[in-house]
Scaffold this motif. Structure first.
Motif, PDB file in Angstrom:
ATOM      1  N   ARG A 166     -13.894 -11.208  -6.039  1.00 45.64           N
ATOM      2  CA  ARG A 166     -13.242 -11.448  -7.322  1.00 45.64           C
ATOM      3  C   ARG A 166     -13.843 -12.721  -7.928  1.00 45.64           C
ATOM      4  O   ARG A 166     -14.327 -13.596  -7.172  1.00 45.64           O
ATOM      5  CB  ARG A 166     -11.744 -11.692  -7.112  1.00 45.64           C
ATOM      6  CG  ARG A 166     -11.038 -10.657  -6.270  1.00 45.64           C
ATOM      7  CD  ARG A 166     -10.681  -9.468  -7.109  1.00 45.64           C
ATOM      8  NE  ARG A 166      -9.814  -8.538  -6.402  1.00 45.64           N
ATOM      9  CZ  ARG A 166      -9.893  -7.220  -6.547  1.00 45.64           C
ATOM     10  NH1 ARG A 166     -10.827  -6.683  -7.308  1.00 45.64           N
ATOM     11  NH2 ARG A 166      -9.049  -6.425  -5.926  1.00 45.64           N
TER      12      ARG A 166
ATOM     13  N   MET B   2      -0.794 -17.789  -1.924  1.00 43.61           N
ATOM     14  CA  MET B   2      -0.845 -16.718  -0.929  1.00 43.61           C
ATOM     15  C   MET B   2      -1.443 -15.429  -1.494  1.00 43.61           C
ATOM     16  O   MET B   2      -1.156 -15.055  -2.625  1.00 43.61           O
ATOM     17  CB  MET B   2       0.564 -16.447  -0.429  1.00 43.61           C
ATOM     18  CG  MET B   2       1.105 -17.568   0.412  1.00 43.61           C
ATOM     19  SD  MET B   2       2.817 -17.291   0.833  1.00 43.61           S
ATOM     20  CE  MET B   2       3.627 -18.380  -0.301  1.00 43.61           C
ATOM     21  N   GLY B   3      -2.273 -14.810  -0.690  1.00 44.10           N
ATOM     22  CA  GLY B   3      -2.796 -13.503  -1.054  1.00 44.10           C
ATOM     23  C   GLY B   3      -4.051 -13.537  -1.916  1.00 44.10           C
ATOM     24  O   GLY B   3      -4.526 -12.501  -2.358  1.00 44.10           O
TER      25      GLY B   3
ATOM     26  N   GLY C 237      -6.992 -14.296  -0.975  1.00 42.79           N
ATOM     27  CA  GLY C 237      -8.190 -13.966  -0.210  1.00 42.79           C
ATOM     28  C   GLY C 237      -8.938 -15.185   0.288  1.00 42.79           C
ATOM     29  O   GLY C 237     -10.172 -15.257   0.188  1.00 42.79           O
ATOM     30  N   LYS C 238      -8.202 -16.126   0.848  1.00 41.64           N
ATOM     31  CA  LYS C 238      -8.860 -17.321   1.395  1.00 41.64           C
ATOM     32  C   LYS C 238      -9.720 -16.921   2.589  1.00 41.64           C
ATOM     33  O   LYS C 238     -10.771 -17.502   2.836  1.00 41.64           O
ATOM     34  CB  LYS C 238      -7.805 -18.368   1.817  1.00 41.64           C
ATOM     35  CG  LYS C 238      -7.024 -18.921   0.636  1.00 41.64           C
ATOM     36  CD  LYS C 238      -6.070 -20.003   1.028  1.00 41.64           C
ATOM     37  CE  LYS C 238      -4.788 -19.504   1.650  1.00 41.64           C
ATOM     38  NZ  LYS C 238      -3.920 -18.759   0.723  1.00 41.64           N
ATOM     39  N   THR C 239      -9.255 -15.900   3.299  1.00 41.71           N
ATOM     40  CA  THR C 239      -9.999 -15.454   4.481  1.00 41.71           C
ATOM     41  C   THR C 239     -11.386 -14.952   4.074  1.00 41.71           C
ATOM     42  O   THR C 239     -12.397 -15.359   4.656  1.00 41.71           O
ATOM     43  CB  THR C 239      -9.207 -14.320   5.189  1.00 41.71           C
ATOM     44  OG1 THR C 239      -7.824 -14.610   5.104  1.00 41.71           O
ATOM     45  CG2 THR C 239      -9.626 -14.168   6.621  1.00 41.71           C
TER      46      THR C 239
ATOM     47  N   LYS D  23     -13.633  -5.891   8.461  1.00 43.21           N
ATOM     48  CA  LYS D  23     -13.491  -5.225   7.158  1.00 43.21           C
ATOM     49  C   LYS D  23     -14.651  -5.585   6.234  1.00 43.21           C
ATOM     50  O   LYS D  23     -15.199  -4.738   5.542  1.00 43.21           O
ATOM     51  CB  LYS D  23     -12.165  -5.668   6.535  1.00 43.21           C
ATOM     52  CG  LYS D  23     -11.853  -5.126   5.159  1.00 43.21           C
ATOM     53  CD  LYS D  23     -10.415  -5.504   4.782  1.00 43.21           C
ATOM     54  CE  LYS D  23     -10.062  -5.147   3.364  1.00 43.21           C
ATOM     55  NZ  LYS D  23      -8.663  -5.475   3.027  1.00 43.21           N
ATOM     56  N   TRP D  24     -15.039  -6.858   6.224  1.00 42.40           N
ATOM     57  CA  TRP D  24     -16.027  -7.306   5.245  1.00 42.40           C
ATOM     58  C   TRP D  24     -17.444  -7.303   5.777  1.00 42.40           C
ATOM     59  O   TRP D  24     -18.397  -7.146   5.022  1.00 42.40           O
ATOM     60  CB  TRP D  24     -15.670  -8.708   4.719  1.00 42.40           C
ATOM     61  CG  TRP D  24     -14.312  -8.734   4.069  1.00 42.40           C
ATOM     62  CD1 TRP D  24     -13.197  -9.363   4.519  1.00 42.40           C
ATOM     63  CD2 TRP D  24     -13.915  -8.055   2.864  1.00 42.40           C
ATOM     64  NE1 TRP D  24     -12.128  -9.136   3.675  1.00 42.40           N
ATOM     65  CE2 TRP D  24     -12.544  -8.338   2.644  1.00 42.40           C
ATOM     66  CE3 TRP D  24     -14.583  -7.240   1.934  1.00 42.40           C
ATOM     67  CZ2 TRP D  24     -11.835  -7.829   1.560  1.00 42.40           C
ATOM     68  CZ3 TRP D  24     -13.871  -6.745   0.844  1.00 42.40           C
ATOM     69  CH2 TRP D  24     -12.519  -7.047   0.675  1.00 42.40           C
TER      70      TRP D  24
ATOM     71  N   ARG E 296       4.158 -11.028   1.107  1.00 42.84           N
ATOM     72  CA  ARG E 296       3.491 -10.151   2.088  1.00 42.84           C
ATOM     73  C   ARG E 296       3.074  -8.811   1.500  1.00 42.84           C
ATOM     74  O   ARG E 296       2.152  -8.187   1.975  1.00 42.84           O
ATOM     75  CB  ARG E 296       4.402  -9.890   3.320  1.00 42.84           C
ATOM     76  CG  ARG E 296       4.822 -11.095   4.125  1.00 42.84           C
ATOM     77  CD  ARG E 296       3.642 -11.889   4.589  1.00 42.84           C
ATOM     78  NE  ARG E 296       3.577 -13.156   3.914  1.00 42.84           N
ATOM     79  CZ  ARG E 296       2.440 -13.803   3.673  1.00 42.84           C
ATOM     80  NH1 ARG E 296       1.291 -13.319   4.030  1.00 42.84           N
ATOM     81  NH2 ARG E 296       2.463 -14.954   3.059  1.00 42.84           N
TER      82      ARG E 296
ATOM     83  N   ARG F 232       0.118  -8.049  -2.821  1.00 44.85           N
ATOM     84  CA  ARG F 232      -1.183  -8.686  -2.647  1.00 44.85           C
ATOM     85  C   ARG F 232      -2.293  -7.663  -2.772  1.00 44.85           C
ATOM     86  O   ARG F 232      -2.035  -6.465  -2.885  1.00 44.85           O
ATOM     87  CB  ARG F 232      -1.267  -9.444  -1.322  1.00 44.85           C
ATOM     88  CG  ARG F 232      -0.644  -8.796  -0.142  1.00 44.85           C
ATOM     89  CD  ARG F 232      -0.907  -9.569   1.147  1.00 44.85           C
ATOM     90  NE  ARG F 232      -0.471 -10.948   1.106  1.00 44.85           N
ATOM     91  CZ  ARG F 232      -1.048 -11.935   1.800  1.00 44.85           C
ATOM     92  NH1 ARG F 232      -2.096 -11.685   2.568  1.00 44.85           N
ATOM     93  NH2 ARG F 232      -0.593 -13.165   1.745  1.00 44.85           N
TER      94      ARG F 232
END
Ligand SMILES: Nc1ncnc2c1ncn2[C@@H]1O[C@H](COP(=O)(O)OP(=O)(O)OP(=O)(O)O)[C@@H](O)[C@H]1O
Ligand SMILES: [Mg+2]
Length: 908
Positions: free
Chosen positions: A288, A319-320, A322-324, A367-368, A744, A747
């Motif tokens: 994004r 939250m949500g 996409g910090k990961t 996933k990525w 939760r 997102r």
């Protein structure tokens, strides 16, 4: 008299005129390093370069979300960029209401001249050659003098000086003040004083006073793990392969900013060609826009391109967001590429995360990046750190905070080049073992990820900043004097205009500087990718048994004792606990009474006076295992709600949240009785099973209708997008707990419109807790913090009186308090929520405009929500329509205007 040895001036040239040197750059070791590299290059030039760096980059990257308090009439126009204010050489001002001049207790004499000077001081003595003891700041206000050390503490005061003498003050001038002899070194602009920059001019300052190892060695080479001196031959070989790994000119490619000349000069000593660092197109395709910005921000931080020699960052996106994925993209890029000769920047990465998210990280990597590109190792009972050490395959180690402590000795022996601390707000307490353990790791590239606001408490904010960039804000004591105290004083209603302005300036300075390595974006940036969110606050009528028990509890000796005034040893927490249990279901109270009756301390126990006579209110043959839904207003609403969701949306699923295991047991029993397939995650769920449970629920093949979740046990960071309805069965004192839970389901990846239901028992303590969450009082305390529980809340007797009152005749006490003209009798639809300012309790004050959707909404915002009483016929929302018989009042809000078109689908 000659200046001999003021501590902060031992290295570098003594200055005459103060220069703006932001904290990180005012460090003697940095100064020494630069002097070593190029004797002609002055520190001020480096500082100027950094300022340039800041303005070159994309302005949106600097946005810190530090928002104004609701009642603040002033908004500082910070906009998106936050340039360090230019140094102002005007150093003499005539005091006027605008002057930011004196500390508390000093009167500004009308029309008098206020001046500021840097000085050196020593104890008064008759010796010819003075040995200066330190730097200080002198404030000349009318006939009074104040001397402050570089930590901001007053170290001398004097009054009754002659105007004429004070007018003559200039460089080299010496004088006595409060038993100290001072020599004027130069003048300071009011701007530099009010921003606090003058206190950062070297002494007692950053890095020197910080205890951590990394702080002492603050000027580091962000590339040193890569730049092993190579032979000429090797270098030539490398030169030939110096191509970007991915095509920087391909459409939609994401190219990292090239290092500037200064960076190249300092870190590309082998003169490798500068190569574009390009994010793997496989990843870039999915990113994004805010994630692309976030990756550039993280890249610049860890490469030391934002603050020279500092490699830490805090990514505090809501939250949500996409910090990961942002971290995975960074890590994968740095592991394969680098700007100088294309050499990779990192080899090994350590990711520390709460236990329940270890496997979530693994899943996200898979996933990525799939399973072939990168080998990651997760530590659990069966997979120990030794295995990671022995195998050359793995480049990423993912470990829980708890396991990290247990394996610290081994982990210390591994050379990690990048450290990522997920849900890192727990490091805000520098005294806890986890923080000290992580500080002890040698790794300099440190990233904290957090979705929870961290700016609400400046000392905690300091701890996080000091973790990622040790020593950058100086010592805690100087930080408190120079920033925290003036900022807090300025937020008090009694603050004078001067105090307000001083606090605002200091806050602005802090925001500006920390904005170089602190980034927070709000949920709004992904709203357009998300389906609508329909939030409902549902006020459920209590059952007859509940009402009778509630009255009896309020009339108990224990409650009366709480209201007598002495809060010491007051059993108010026990009383509150009992009322909350009763709201969830009377059988929970019954169980507590029975348990206490059986305990040996029953007679002396405060609870005995609370529960006295209560058991007689229950039917003689009451069996808590055979509880009925009718006995609890909320449970009645819940069962109807589940039934209507099941009927109208058979393919959708529900996340059902409570903070109490016993309540979850009741809810689980309800699932069984109605034949709803369910799964459950609470504090007792082994960490190793958690991700499996989450994955199972999110899978499209899942047969579970309900996910029972204890939000406190494992809500943080979980993705539960398999559910599109979320019901908060009980309310927590801490709004952050509820907000975490609500985040939760709404997102990225959510396909359905999301319905959130917050159930409250009308007229009871639950409404009061809700009001506390959304009122100013709730916001002014430190409640927006996951670690805070009711034990941390101080109650006044007045507040307790309010808590311990039942409003039987009201449809909705919360609405009664809103001063709304609709009187709850009609479908009242206010203006769009987005038009109204969001109240904030950020200590840094009114500097940023963007709203922070993680904060609980305010009373005035709630008033703008659509609201109607349960008696109203023909509710448009079919879900609400089905439950309205047991509901006295509703509030509803629909977020996401751009997808509101879908609403037809939602409510049809
Ligand atoms: N660009 C994207 N496209 C599709 N899905 C995405 C994208 N970025 C992230 N996601 C998904 O969004 C979900 C939320 O991401 P993530 O868990 O990283 O959020 P977070 O910022 O860490 O939130 P929290 O603070 O709650 O932990 C994940 O399932 C993730 O895979
Ligand atoms: Mg996360």
């Amino acid at each position: 008299m000659r200046r001999s040895a003021a501590p902060s001036q031992l290295q570098g040239k003594p200055f005459k005129k103060p220069k703006f040197i932001p904290p990180a750059r005012s460090n003697p070791s940095l100064n020494a390093e630069i002097t070593k590299l190029d004797p002609d290059m002055q520190l001020s030039e480096v500082a100027a370069d950094n300022t340039l760096l800041q303005s070159q980059a994309d302005p949106t990257i600097y946005s810190l979300n530090l928002l104004p308090a609701e009642d603040s009439g002033r908004e500082m126009n910070h906009g998106e960029t936050c340039a360090v204010p230019a140094f102002n050489l005007h150093h003499t001002v005539h005091s006027s209401p605008e002057d930011l001049t004196v500390s508390k207790g000093q009167e500004v004499e009308p029309g008098s001249v206020v001046k500021y000077f840097t000085v050196v001081w020593c104890k008064a003595s008759k010796k010819k050659h003075k040995k200066w003891e330190g730097d200080a700041v002198l404030i000349v206000n009318g006939k009074s003098l104040t001397l402050k050390d570089l930590e901001g503490k007053d170290i001398g005061r004097g009054t009754g000086y002659k105007f004429k003498e004070l007018e003559k003050i200039e460089e080299g001038h010496t004088m006595m003040i409060g038993g100290k002899e001072i020599e004027i070194m130069g003048s300071i602009s009011p701007d530099d004083f009010s921003s606090g920059r003058c206190f950062q001019l070297g002494g007692g300052g950053p890095a020197i006073s910080s205890s951590s190892q990394a702080a002492k060695k603050c000027f580091s080479n962000p590339l040193k793990s890569v730049y092993k001196p190579s032979s000429k031959e090797n270098r030539q070989n490398s030169f030939q392969n110096c191509k970007p790994r991915h095509d920087p000119c391909a459409p939609n490619s994401l190219v990292m900013p090239r290092p500037d000349k200064n960076h190249q000069w300092m870190f590309n000593k082998n003169c490798f060609p500068v190569v574009d660092v390009v994010i793997d197109p496989h990843l870039a395709y999915y990113l994004r826009p805010h994630q692309k910005e976030g990756i550039i921000f993280l890249y610049e931080c860890v490469m030391g391109m934002r603050v020279n020699g500092r490699c830490g960052a805090i990514l505090a996106d809501e939250m949500g967001l996409g910090k990961t994925l942002q971290c995975i993209s960074l890590l994968w890029t740095l592991q394969c590429q680098g700007p100088y000769g294309g050499k990779p920047i990192i080899k090994k990465t350590l990711i520390v995360t709460p236990g329940s998210l270890v496997n979530n990280w693994r899943r996200e990597f898979q996933k990525w990046l799939g399973s072939e590109r990168i080998k990651i190792f997760t530590v659990d009972q069966d997979h120990k750190v030794e295995e990671f050490i022995k195998s050359p395959l793995y480049s990423v180690l993912i470990i829980s905070y708890e396991m990290l402590l247990r394996s610290l000795d081994q982990i210390k022996n591994i050379k990690f080049d990048l450290l990522i601390c997920d849900e890192g707000h727990r490091l805000k307490n520098s005294a806890i073992k986890t923080t000290t353990a992580l500080i002890s790791l040698a790794c300099e590239k440190r990233i904290i990820l957090t979705g929870t606001p961290v700016q609400n408490d400046l000392q905690e904010f300091f701890a996080l900043i000091d973790f990622v960039n040790p020593g950058i804000l100086g010592s805690l004591s100087s930080f408190r004097k120079i920033y925290e105290e003036p900022i807090i004083v300025s937020r008090q209603p009694s603050a004078s205009k001067e105090e307000k302005e001083l606090g605002e300036r200091r806050a602005a300075e802090l925001v500006c500087f920390t904005g170089l390595f602190f980034l927070r974006r709000t949920q709004e940036v992904i709203n357009k990718y998300l389906p609508p969110k329909i939030e409902n606050v549902v006020f459920c009528r209590p059952g007859a048994l509940q009402l009778e028990l509630y009255q009896k509890l309020l009339n108990s000796q224990a409650v009366r004792f709480c209201l007598q005034g002495s809060l010491e040893n007051s059993p108010h927490l026990i009383c509150i606990g009992a009322l909350k249990k009763l709201c969830n279901h009377p059988c929970l109270l019954f169980n507590s009474i029975k348990e206490k009756e059986c305990s040996s301390t029953w007679d002396e126990n405060e609870e005995s006076s609370l529960y006295e006579g209560l058991i007689n209110v229950f039917p003689a043959d009451y069996n808590p295992l055979m509880f009925t839904e009718k006995e609890s207003g909320k449970l009645q609403v819940l069962t109807k709600l589940l039934a209507v969701i099941h009927e109208l949306r058979p393919t959708e699923r529900v996340v059902l949240v409570s903070n109490y295991t016993q309540t979850l047991n009741i809810l689980q029993e309800v699932c069984k009785r109605h034949g709803y397939a369910y799964t459950r995650l609470d504090g007792q769920t082994p960490v190793s099973q958690r991700q499996q449970i989450v994955d199972g629920f999110n899978s499209k093949y899942s047969s579970d209708f309900i996910f029972l979740l204890s939000s406190k046990a494992g809500g943080v960071g979980l993705n539960l997008i398999g559910g599109s309805h979320l019901i908060l069965y009980d309310i927590d004192w801490n709004p952050a707990t509820d907000i975490q839970a609500m985040s939760r389901v709404w997102r990225d990846g959510q396909k359905h419109p999301v319905h959130i239901y917050r159930l409250l028992t009308t007229g009871t303590i639950e409404e009061k807790i809700y009001q506390r969450q959304i009122s100013k009082q709730g916001l002014s305390g430190a409640v927006v913090d996951l670690a805070k529980t009711s034990e941390h809340i101080q109650f006044s007797v007045e507040e307790l009186k309010n808590l311990f009152t039942l409003h039987e005749s009201s449809h909705c006490v919360t609405h009664d308090l809103l001063d709304c003209d609709c009187a709850g009798e009609r479908d009242h639809t206010g203006d769009s929520l987005e038009k109204f300012p969001v109240s904030r309790n950020c200590q840094l004050g009114p500097h940023h405009k963007k709203s922070d959707s993680l904060k609980p909404l305010s009373m005035s915002q709630l008033k703008q929500w659509k609201h109607f009483s349960g008696d109203q016929l023909n509710l448009k929302d079919p879900f609400l329509d089905r439950i309205r018989e047991n509901v006295s009042f509703f509030f509803q809000n629909i977020t996401n205007q751009n997808t509101a078109a879908l609403l037809g689908k939602v409510t049809s």
